[in-house]
Design a protein around this motif. Structure first.
Motif, PDB file in Angstrom:
ATOM      1  N   TYR A 208      15.536   5.360  13.531  1.00 21.01           N
ATOM      2  CA  TYR A 208      16.280   4.999  14.259  1.00 21.01           C
ATOM      3  C   TYR A 208      16.747   3.130  13.648  1.00 21.01           C
ATOM      4  N   THR A 209      16.658   2.229  12.939  1.00 21.24           N
ATOM      5  CA  THR A 209      17.477   1.239  13.030  1.00 21.24           C
ATOM      6  C   THR A 209      17.933  -0.082  14.117  1.00 21.24           C
ATOM      7  N   PHE A 210      17.164  -0.868  14.606  1.00 22.04           N
ATOM      8  CA  PHE A 210      17.925  -1.681  15.656  1.00 22.04           C
ATOM      9  C   PHE A 210      18.247  -3.384  14.832  1.00 22.04           C
ATOM     10  N   ASP A 211      19.190  -4.245  14.286  1.00 24.92           N
ATOM     11  CA  ASP A 211      19.649  -5.129  13.576  1.00 24.92           C
ATOM     12  C   ASP A 211      19.639  -5.818  14.635  1.00 24.92           C
TER      13      ASP A 211
ATOM     14  N   GLU B 204      13.293   0.836   2.861  1.00 29.27           N
ATOM     15  CA  GLU B 204      11.056   1.096   2.101  1.00 29.27           C
ATOM     16  C   GLU B 204      11.267   1.103   3.515  1.00 29.27           C
ATOM     17  N   VAL B 205      10.788   0.184   4.528  1.00 31.97           N
ATOM     18  CA  VAL B 205      10.213   0.699   5.601  1.00 31.97           C
ATOM     19  C   VAL B 205      10.541   2.385   6.607  1.00 31.97           C
ATOM     20  N   SER B 206      12.415   2.514   6.193  1.00 31.64           N
ATOM     21  CA  SER B 206      12.592   3.905   6.845  1.00 31.64           C
ATOM     22  C   SER B 206      11.794   4.946   5.964  1.00 31.64           C
ATOM     23  N   LYS B 207      12.201   4.487   4.156  1.00 29.60           N
ATOM     24  CA  LYS B 207      11.565   5.895   3.811  1.00 29.60           C
ATOM     25  C   LYS B 207      10.578   6.396   3.847  1.00 29.60           C
ATOM     26  N   SER B 208       9.077   5.061   4.375  1.00 25.49           N
ATOM     27  CA  SER B 208       8.109   5.376   4.526  1.00 25.49           C
ATOM     28  C   SER B 208       7.201   5.097   5.405  1.00 25.49           C
ATOM     29  N   ILE B 209       8.086   5.224   6.446  1.00 25.68           N
ATOM     30  CA  ILE B 209       7.254   5.388   8.187  1.00 25.68           C
ATOM     31  C   ILE B 209       6.657   6.241   8.578  1.00 25.68           C
TER      32      ILE B 209
ATOM     33  N   ALA C 100       1.728   3.872   2.099  1.00 23.33           N
ATOM     34  CA  ALA C 100       2.537   3.393   1.725  1.00 23.33           C
ATOM     35  C   ALA C 100       2.740   2.281   2.625  1.00 23.33           C
ATOM     36  N   LEU C 101       2.991   2.629   4.300  1.00 23.37           N
ATOM     37  CA  LEU C 101       3.337   1.688   5.432  1.00 23.37           C
ATOM     38  C   LEU C 101       2.526   0.007   5.309  1.00 23.37           C
ATOM     39  N   THR C 102       1.334   0.844   5.476  1.00 21.16           N
ATOM     40  CA  THR C 102       0.554  -0.391   5.298  1.00 21.16           C
ATOM     41  C   THR C 102       0.602  -1.463   3.905  1.00 21.16           C
ATOM     42  N   THR C 103       0.905  -1.064   2.873  1.00 15.58           N
ATOM     43  CA  THR C 103       1.610  -1.369   1.647  1.00 15.58           C
ATOM     44  C   THR C 103       1.476  -2.581   2.343  1.00 15.58           C
ATOM     45  N   LEU C 104       3.344  -1.890   2.903  1.00 14.19           N
ATOM     46  CA  LEU C 104       4.461  -2.752   3.497  1.00 14.19           C
ATOM     47  C   LEU C 104       3.854  -3.820   4.408  1.00 14.19           C
ATOM     48  N   LYS C 105       2.910  -3.571   5.007  1.00 13.33           N
ATOM     49  CA  LYS C 105       2.596  -4.538   6.465  1.00 13.33           C
ATOM     50  C   LYS C 105       1.585  -5.322   5.469  1.00 13.33           C
ATOM     51  N   SER C 106       1.008  -5.473   4.430  1.00 13.31           N
ATOM     52  CA  SER C 106       0.644  -6.530   3.911  1.00 13.31           C
ATOM     53  C   SER C 106       1.388  -7.042   2.823  1.00 13.31           C
ATOM     54  N   LYS C 107       2.144  -6.528   2.468  1.00 14.27           N
ATOM     55  CA  LYS C 107       3.219  -7.671   1.075  1.00 14.27           C
ATOM     56  C   LYS C 107       4.194  -8.022   2.325  1.00 14.27           C
ATOM     57  N   TYR C 108       5.227  -7.675   3.457  1.00 11.17           N
ATOM     58  CA  TYR C 108       5.500  -8.589   4.007  1.00 11.17           C
ATOM     59  C   TYR C 108       5.537  -8.798   5.502  1.00 11.17           C
ATOM     60  N   GLY C 109       4.002  -9.124   5.682  1.00 16.65           N
ATOM     61  CA  GLY C 109       3.862  -9.162   7.620  1.00 16.65           C
ATOM     62  C   GLY C 109       4.746  -8.678   8.545  1.00 16.65           C
ATOM     63  N   LEU C 110       4.621  -7.726   8.107  1.00 16.93           N
ATOM     64  CA  LEU C 110       5.073  -6.288   9.519  1.00 16.93           C
ATOM     65  C   LEU C 110       3.938  -6.598  10.539  1.00 16.93           C
TER      66      LEU C 110
ATOM     67  N   THR D   9       6.769  10.450  21.175  1.00 15.82           N
ATOM     68  CA  THR D   9       5.651   9.505  20.485  1.00 15.82           C
ATOM     69  C   THR D   9       6.925   8.720  19.555  1.00 15.82           C
ATOM     70  N   THR D  10       6.573   7.561  19.381  1.00 20.54           N
ATOM     71  CA  THR D  10       6.967   7.013  18.036  1.00 20.54           C
ATOM     72  C   THR D  10       6.011   5.989  17.055  1.00 20.54           C
ATOM     73  N   THR D  11       6.212   5.759  15.729  1.00 16.12           N
ATOM     74  CA  THR D  11       6.369   5.002  14.933  1.00 16.12           C
ATOM     75  C   THR D  11       6.835   3.620  15.203  1.00 16.12           C
ATOM     76  N   ILE D  12       6.716   2.383  15.162  1.00 15.52           N
ATOM     77  CA  ILE D  12       7.836   1.543  14.922  1.00 15.52           C
ATOM     78  C   ILE D  12       6.997   0.153  15.010  1.00 15.52           C
ATOM     79  N   VAL D  13       8.512  -0.447  13.685  1.00 11.34           N
ATOM     80  CA  VAL D  13       7.812  -1.394  12.602  1.00 11.34           C
ATOM     81  C   VAL D  13       9.190  -2.524  13.553  1.00 11.34           C
ATOM     82  N   GLU D  14       8.256  -3.582  13.874  1.00  8.55           N
ATOM     83  CA  GLU D  14       9.243  -5.005  13.350  1.00  8.55           C
ATOM     84  C   GLU D  14       9.233  -5.482  11.827  1.00  8.55           C
ATOM     85  N   ILE D  15      10.539  -5.682  11.736  1.00  3.89           N
ATOM     86  CA  ILE D  15      10.032  -6.723  10.394  1.00  3.89           C
ATOM     87  C   ILE D  15      10.633  -8.000  11.062  1.00  3.89           C
ATOM     88  N   ASN D  16      10.069  -8.967  10.713  1.00  2.00           N
ATOM     89  CA  ASN D  16      10.206 -10.606  11.482  1.00  2.00           C
ATOM     90  C   ASN D  16      11.467 -11.469   9.822  1.00  2.00           C
TER      91      ASN D  16
END
Length: 496
Positions: A433-436, A374-379, A384-394, A189-196
Motif C-alpha cells: 500500500y502507498t499513502f501519499d 524503488e521502495v515498493s519494489k525493494s520492500i 536493497a531497502l537498507t541501501t535506500l534508507k541510507s541514501k534517502y534518510g528513510l 505483520t508489516t514492513t513500513i517505510v516512511e519517505i520524508n
C-alpha cells in the motif's frame, strides 16, 4: 451494522457532555508588567482568581521551555510573540481553573486531612523523614508566603488531582473491553517505510550556474542575508571539546574504595590505551561499548565539575580523578574547537541552494515518485531497502505488528483511513500500500500474522487500563472544550 460502526457508536457514547454554569473570565491588566484591577489577580474564571504570581510563574516556565528549544539563549520580543507565550501561559492557567470548576460540579472537594497529608509529604518540610512545623513556617516565611495562602494553593492542587483521578477511572463495561480486544486480535505483520519529502528535497541537485544566477539578483541576496541573520546564533560555532571518560560510580559506602581504584587506574592510562581500558573498567553502560566516547559537546551539556576540567585540558591530555554526583571520572580530551562567529560568505552558497530547492516542487514530486517506486519494489529485499534508507534518510520499521484498533506498534503513524483500507482486504493477505500525504509518503507491505504469538493476561490488563485513561482524558477535554466555548473574554491588551 458493521463492526466499525458498532465500535464508533460505543466510543461516542463514552463522551458525555457535562453542563456547567456560565463562566466569565475578565482580564484586569493592560500590560505584561503593569497590572490593574482586583488585588493580586490578572484574570478570573467564575469565582476562581488567577493570581499575578501564578501568571508570572507559568509565563517564566514557558520562557524556559522555549529557551531550551532555541539553544538556551534569551528570547527576543519577536520570538515571544511568534511562539504565543503570553497566550499559552494564560490558556494553561484558564484550563486549570476550568478543571477546578469541573471538580466542584462533580462534588470533588478534598478534606482538611487530605490537604494536611499532602503537605506533610513535601521533602523540604521533613527532618529525618518527619514533618517539621517549625521548618514548614520558616521555609514559607523565607519565600514570603503565609500558611493560609499556601494551604489554599495546596487545596486547589488536590482538587485538580482528584478531578483528574475521577476522569481517568471512568466506568467502562467488560463487554466494551471484550469488543476492543477482539478488534486487537485482528493483526497483520508489516514492513513500513516512511519517505520524508523535505529529506528528499535536500537531495535535489542545484548546479553552480543556478546558484550564481540566483545570487546575481539583489532581492535574492537580501533574502539569503535575512535567512543568515535569522539562523546566525545556530551557525556560530560554539567552543567544543571531543572527549572520552571512565566512570566509577560511588555511594556513601564505596567512595573511598572507588577513589583508590580510579587513582591506581590513572597511573596506567595513556592516550593510546584509554579506549581499551575504558571498555574494560568504566561503569557508564554506553562507555562499555564505545570506550567512553562522549563525542563533541559544548558548555552546558555536562555537570559543572566535569565541564570545568574538560574545557581546561589541552587535546591529548588525561585528567586526574574528577568527582561529580555520578562518581569519579577520568577524562581524556581528544580534540578541541574554539568558538567562531559565523560569516555570511561561509554560508551564502549553502543557504542560496536551500532556497533554490524550495522552488523546485516539480523536481521534488518527480524524485519522490521515483523513490516511492524503488521502495515498493525493494520492500521485501532487506539489503536493497537498507541501501535506500541510507541514501534517502528513510524511516524503516520491519516485522511490525499492526492491529485494527491501535494501528502500528512502531513510530510511523498510520491514519484511520489507512487502517480501514488495509484491513478491508482481510487478514490473509500479502499486499503493498502507498499513502501519499502532504509531508511524507508511507509504503506498507503486509503479510499474515503469526497467530502463535499469544497476548498475556497482564498485557491485556495494561492495554485496558491505558484505554481507560485515554478515554478519561478525552472526556475531560470534551467537557473543558464545551466550557471554554461558553466563556466570555474581556481583553485589555496584555496579549497584544
Amino acid at each position: 451494522m458493521s463492526e466499525n460502526e458498532t465500535f464508533q457508536k460505543k466510543t461516542s457514547s463514552m463522551f458525555v457532555t457535562v453542563f456547567i454554569g456560565f463562566i466569565v473570565i475578565s482580564f484586569m491588566f493592560t500590560g505584561y508588567q503593569s497590572f490593574t484591577g482586583s488585588p493580586n489577580a490578572v484574570a478570573k474564571v467564575g469565582d476562581e482568581p488567577i493570581k499575578v504570581e501564578d501568571y508570572q510563574r507559568e509565563y517564566n516556565r514557558q520562557l524556559e521551555f522555549y529557551r531550551g528549544i532555541t539553544g538556551g539563549k534569551d528570547l527576543t520580543n519577536a520570538q515571544i510573540k511568534q511562539f504565543g507565550l503570553k497566550q499559552n501561559a494564560l490558556r494553561n492557567l484558564v484550563q486549570g481553573k476550568l478543571t477546578l470548576i469541573l471538580g466542584d460540579e462533580l462534588g470533588v472537594m478534598p478534606s482538611t486531612a487530605e490537604v494536611k497529608d499532602e503537605i506533610k509529604k513535601f521533602k523540604p518540610f521533613l527532618v529525618n523523614g518527619v514533618f517539621s512545623v517549625d521548618l514548614y513556617k520558616r521555609i514559607l516565611a523565607a519565600n514570603r508566603l503565609n500558611p493560609q495562602d499556601f494551604e489554599k494553593d495546596m487545596l486547589n492542587q488536590v482538587r485538580g488531582f482528584n478531578t483528574d483521578a475521577i476522569s481517568s477511572t471512568m466506568p467502562i463495561s467488560n463487554q466494551y473491553f471484550k469488543d476492543i480486544n477482539e478488534f486487537r486480535k485482528q493483526k497483520l505483520t508489516t514492513t513500513i517505510v516512511e519517505i520524508n519529502k523535505e529529506a528528499i528535497r535536500r537531495k535535489l541537485d542545484v548546479s553552480k550556474e543556478e546558484t550564481t544566477t540566483f545570487l546575481s539578483d539583489e532581492s535574492n541576496k537580501a533574502k539569503v542575508l535575512s535567512l543568515f541573520n535569522e539562523r546566525k546564533s545556530s551557525l556560530d560555532q560554539k567552543e567544543q571539546v571531543k572527549a572520552r571518560h571512565i566512570l566509577l560510580k560511588t555511594d556513601s559506602t564505596t567512595e573511598m574504595q572507588q577513589l583508590k581504584k580510579i587513582t591506581d587506574l590513572k597511573k596506567s592510562l595513556t592516550v593510546k590505551n584509554f579506549e581499551r581500558l575504558a571498555k574494560k573498567n568504566t561503569e557508564d553502560p554506553s562507555g562499555l561499548e564505545n570506550g567512553g566516547d562522549l563525542g563533541w559537546f559544548s558548555r552546558g551539556r555536562m555537570v559543572p565539575e566535569f565541564e570545568k576540567i574538560a574545557f581546561s585540558l589541552k587535546p591529548g591530555t588525561i585528567s586526574s580523578p574528577v568527582k561529580t554526583s555520578y562518581g569519579y571520572h577520568i577524562i581524556l580530551v581528544e580534540d578541541r574547537k574554539e568558538a567562531k562567529e559565523a560569516k555570511l560568505e561561509e554560508h551564502e552558497t549553502k543557504l542560496a541552494q536551500e532556497m533554490i530547492r524550495k522552488l523546485k516542487n516539480t523536481e521534488l514530486n518527480e524524485l519522490v515518485a521515483k523513490v516511492t517506486e524503488e521502495v515498493s519494489k525493494s520492500i521485501t529485499n532487506k539489503k536493497a531497502l537498507t541501501t535506500l534508507k541510507s541514501k534517502y534518510g528513510l524511516k524503516v520499521e520491519s516485522s511490525n505488528e499492526l492491529n485494527k484498533i491501535d494501528g502500528s506498534k512502531g513510530q510511523v503513524l498510520l491514519e484511520s483511513t489507512d487502517l480501514k483500507s488495509i484491513f478491508s482486504k482481510g487478514l490473509d493477505q500479502s499486499e503493498t500500500y502507498t499513502f501519499d500525504r502532504a509531508t511524507n509518503v508511507v509504503v506498507v507491505k503486509t503479510s499474515k500474522f503469526d497467530n502463535k504469538v499469544v497476548t498475556s493476561d497482564k498485557e491485556i490488563e495494561e492495554s485496558n487500563n491505558s484505554l481507560k485513561n485515554i478515554l478519561g482524558r478525552k472526556m475531560k477535554q470534551e467537557v473543558l472544550k464545551n466550557l471554554e466555548a461558553s466563556v466570555k473574554i474581556v481583553d485589555y491588551g496584555v496579549l497584544q
